[in-house]
Design a protein around this motif. Sequence first.
Motif, PDB file in Angstrom:
ATOM      1  N   ASN A   8     -24.976  10.594 -29.429  1.00  0.00           N
ATOM      2  CA  ASN A   8     -24.673   9.907 -30.685  1.00  0.00           C
ATOM      3  C   ASN A   8     -25.920   9.357 -31.379  1.00  0.00           C
ATOM      4  N   GLN A   9     -27.075   9.934 -31.024  1.00  0.00           N
ATOM      5  CA  GLN A   9     -28.347   9.543 -31.654  1.00  0.00           C
ATOM      6  C   GLN A   9     -28.614   8.039 -31.565  1.00  0.00           C
ATOM      7  N   ILE A  10     -28.240   7.457 -30.436  1.00  0.00           N
ATOM      8  CA  ILE A  10     -28.543   6.041 -30.200  1.00  0.00           C
ATOM      9  C   ILE A  10     -29.593   5.989 -29.095  1.00  0.00           C
ATOM     10  N   GLU A  11     -30.565   5.070 -29.213  1.00  0.00           N
ATOM     11  CA  GLU A  11     -31.553   4.940 -28.153  1.00  0.00           C
ATOM     12  C   GLU A  11     -30.912   4.354 -26.903  1.00  0.00           C
ATOM     13  N   PHE A  12     -31.134   4.972 -25.760  1.00  0.00           N
ATOM     14  CA  PHE A  12     -30.604   4.437 -24.495  1.00  0.00           C
ATOM     15  C   PHE A  12     -31.189   3.041 -24.218  1.00  0.00           C
ATOM     16  N   ASP A  13     -32.377   2.802 -24.743  1.00  0.00           N
ATOM     17  CA  ASP A  13     -33.035   1.491 -24.592  1.00  0.00           C
ATOM     18  C   ASP A  13     -32.141   0.316 -24.952  1.00  0.00           C
ATOM     19  N   VAL A  14     -31.240   0.524 -25.921  1.00  0.00           N
ATOM     20  CA  VAL A  14     -30.344  -0.559 -26.347  1.00  0.00           C
ATOM     21  C   VAL A  14     -29.557  -1.096 -25.162  1.00  0.00           C
ATOM     22  N   LEU A  15     -29.267  -0.238 -24.196  1.00  0.00           N
ATOM     23  CA  LEU A  15     -28.410  -0.634 -23.066  1.00  0.00           C
ATOM     24  C   LEU A  15     -29.176  -1.275 -21.908  1.00  0.00           C
ATOM     25  N   ALA A  33     -23.700   6.689 -19.440  1.00  0.00           N
ATOM     26  CA  ALA A  33     -24.023   5.882 -20.624  1.00  0.00           C
ATOM     27  C   ALA A  33     -25.170   6.531 -21.405  1.00  0.00           C
ATOM     28  N   HIS A  34     -26.145   7.060 -20.674  1.00  0.00           N
ATOM     29  CA  HIS A  34     -27.270   7.765 -21.295  1.00  0.00           C
ATOM     30  C   HIS A  34     -26.774   8.991 -22.062  1.00  0.00           C
ATOM     31  N   GLU A  35     -25.880   9.753 -21.430  1.00  0.00           N
ATOM     32  CA  GLU A  35     -25.335  10.951 -22.096  1.00  0.00           C
ATOM     33  C   GLU A  35     -24.599  10.578 -23.381  1.00  0.00           C
ATOM     34  N   ILE A  36     -23.840   9.481 -23.328  1.00  0.00           N
ATOM     35  CA  ILE A  36     -23.075   9.058 -24.510  1.00  0.00           C
ATOM     36  C   ILE A  36     -24.007   8.605 -25.640  1.00  0.00           C
ATOM     37  N   THR A  37     -25.004   7.801 -25.310  1.00  0.00           N
ATOM     38  CA  THR A  37     -25.922   7.347 -26.358  1.00  0.00           C
ATOM     39  C   THR A  37     -26.682   8.535 -26.940  1.00  0.00           C
TER      40      THR A  37
END
Lengths: 255, 255
Positions: free
Chosen positions: B184-191, B177-181
């Motif tokens: 895609n320039q998404i913060e892993f924090d969201v998850l 999930a971290h690799e995917i975020t």
Amino acid sequence: MISVVLLGAGNVATHLYKVFHNSDAITVTQWYNRHVDKISTYKNEVSVTDSLIELVEADLYVMAVSDDAIATVSEALPFQDRLVVHTSGTASLYDLDAKHRRGVFYPLQTFTKDATIDFSAIPLCIEALKKADYKLLKTLAHAIGSQDYKVSTEQRKRLHIAAVFANNFTNQMYRIAHEITEANQIEFDVLKPLILETAKKIQNMSPYMAQTGPATRGDKQTIKKHLNLIENPQHKAIYKLLTESITETHGRKKL
Amino acid sequence: MISVVLLGAGNVATHLYKVFHNSDAITVTQWYNRHVDKISTYKNEVSVTDSLIELVEADLYVMAVSDDAIATVSEALPFQDRLVVHTSGTASLYDLDAKHRRGVFYPLQTFTKDATIDFSAIPLCIEALKKADYKLLKTLAHAIGSQDYKVSTEQRKRLHIAAVFANNFTNQMYRIAHEITEANQIEFDVLKPLILETAKKIQNMSPYMAQTGPATRGDKQTIKKHLNLIENPQHKAIYKLLTESITETHGRKKL
Ligand SMILES: NC(=O)c1ccc[n+]([C@@H]2O[C@H](COP(=O)([O-])OP(=O)(O)OC[C@H]3O[C@@H](n4cnc5c(N)ncnc54)[C@H](OP(=O)(O)O)[C@@H]3O)[C@@H](O)[C@H]2O)c1
Ligand SMILES: NC(=O)c1ccc[n+]([C@@H]2O[C@H](COP(=O)([O-])OP(=O)(O)OC[C@H]3O[C@@H](n4cnc5c(N)ncnc54)[C@H](OP(=O)(O)O)[C@@H]3O)[C@@H](O)[C@H]2O)c1
């Protein structure tokens, strides 16, 4: 005060109704569901309806309906140029009918009807075509105590995939652990503290740094023993594939 | 008061030293490690040594050394008929030399040196050949606030496999999930809230009941979309296999 008309009465809509209703900054003007009996117990608090024709004016229409109903329901709405959002992680902003001002209000969390939900711990992924609409959705998120994240349609799609790994696939790992303990007359309860600690650990540490276990250590002997002990062929295939994945992540040679 | 001699100075031994030292019911009489410099900072609190010959008498010897050192170190202990336990999830009780009264004191948790550990949330899996020894280990577990579980060698081995799924493989789901975020320039924090909620949910609900998502719903369209979007071939293989596993668990026809 933001006025909202809510559409749908499933897991998400029910939780949204409660948190909207409890916010001083939001008023739920009306609640629609195609089967009105599902929401009729709320009729003393809010105007309920099963007729789209009867929908009143509001600052925003939140459609928490099934993904595949988003296009048809939004098309059936008997008005235009109003702000209409869906709550889906996968549906596109453009699945909403073009006659509306369109947006997305996607709560990144797993909802089941009976569990209590703490919205202050739910990231809200927001998207809108117009700046003013984006601002309103941001205000709505803050009014229920959530943090907002600006996420594009493309990003939201990837985020949903990441959430499948972090939530559904993780839960399936718990399920397999449950099957293993059950088959061996061990209480699944023994594993619960470990499961909680695993999730807590990555709140302040990257999953990369947090990883331990035989695959990370390159402990071939333990891996071999485990594979010999696992009888279920699907569990075995999963053990193999995820061991390879960890090995690749942690840069050891193929086991 | 239970007197303990501790052997080893790794992740587990270090945490055990601290919690033993802080318990009113336990006294650490001596701490051994083959490299004494690793524990010499504690020499004002406890007698430290790197010599097995110098080991003093105690109610019990806790060997928190690497799995593959258990047999040799236990054999090298210059005494017999004393209670000697290891802390491993995989090693057998019989890996300990037969000259000792043997036991296992396996804390089912993931230890890393720097993280603080709350032993009251750690199940202790206990095994012993003699009843009185079993009782002592139970008392030891309670003295550090842990709950004890009677687990046979066979059960402990399966439990360790279940823990690999519940801990290491789960953590690898977070990693993906971290690799995917990240890609895609998404913060892993969201998850992070989702990850925590997923673990909390199964504290009071079975993983079976807690499961949601496209595979559980039999939502073929979303699964297809996801598989098209995932570029990394290993992520794709994992997505497929775990989707099949969920489908099997939840009794839908093959997707
Ligand atoms: N569940 C989650 O964890 C979660 C998390 C984030 C986002 N979401 C998204 O939130 C949305 C709703 O999900 P949910 O879990 O709340 O779904 P749900 O519990 O299955 O409820 C779906 C709702 O949509 C209504 N509906 C379905 N087809 C309709 C149609 N053709 N016309 C009118 N109404 C229709 C249903 O009406 P009836 O009551 O009359 O059947 C029901 O009230 C989806 O877009 C989903 O992707 C879900
Ligand atoms: N880490 C966990 O999450 C965890 C959880 C539950 C159970 N366990 C079990 O607890 C035990 C210890 O694990 P750990 O994570 O603490 O390991 P660790 O951090 O790698 O420490 C291993 C210790 O064993 C000592 N050692 C290794 N080979 C030795 C030898 N031939 N002679 C004497 N001492 C030797 C090392 O001495 P030096 O310091 O001199 O190198 C070190 O102090 C293992 O049986 C493991 O399976 C671990």
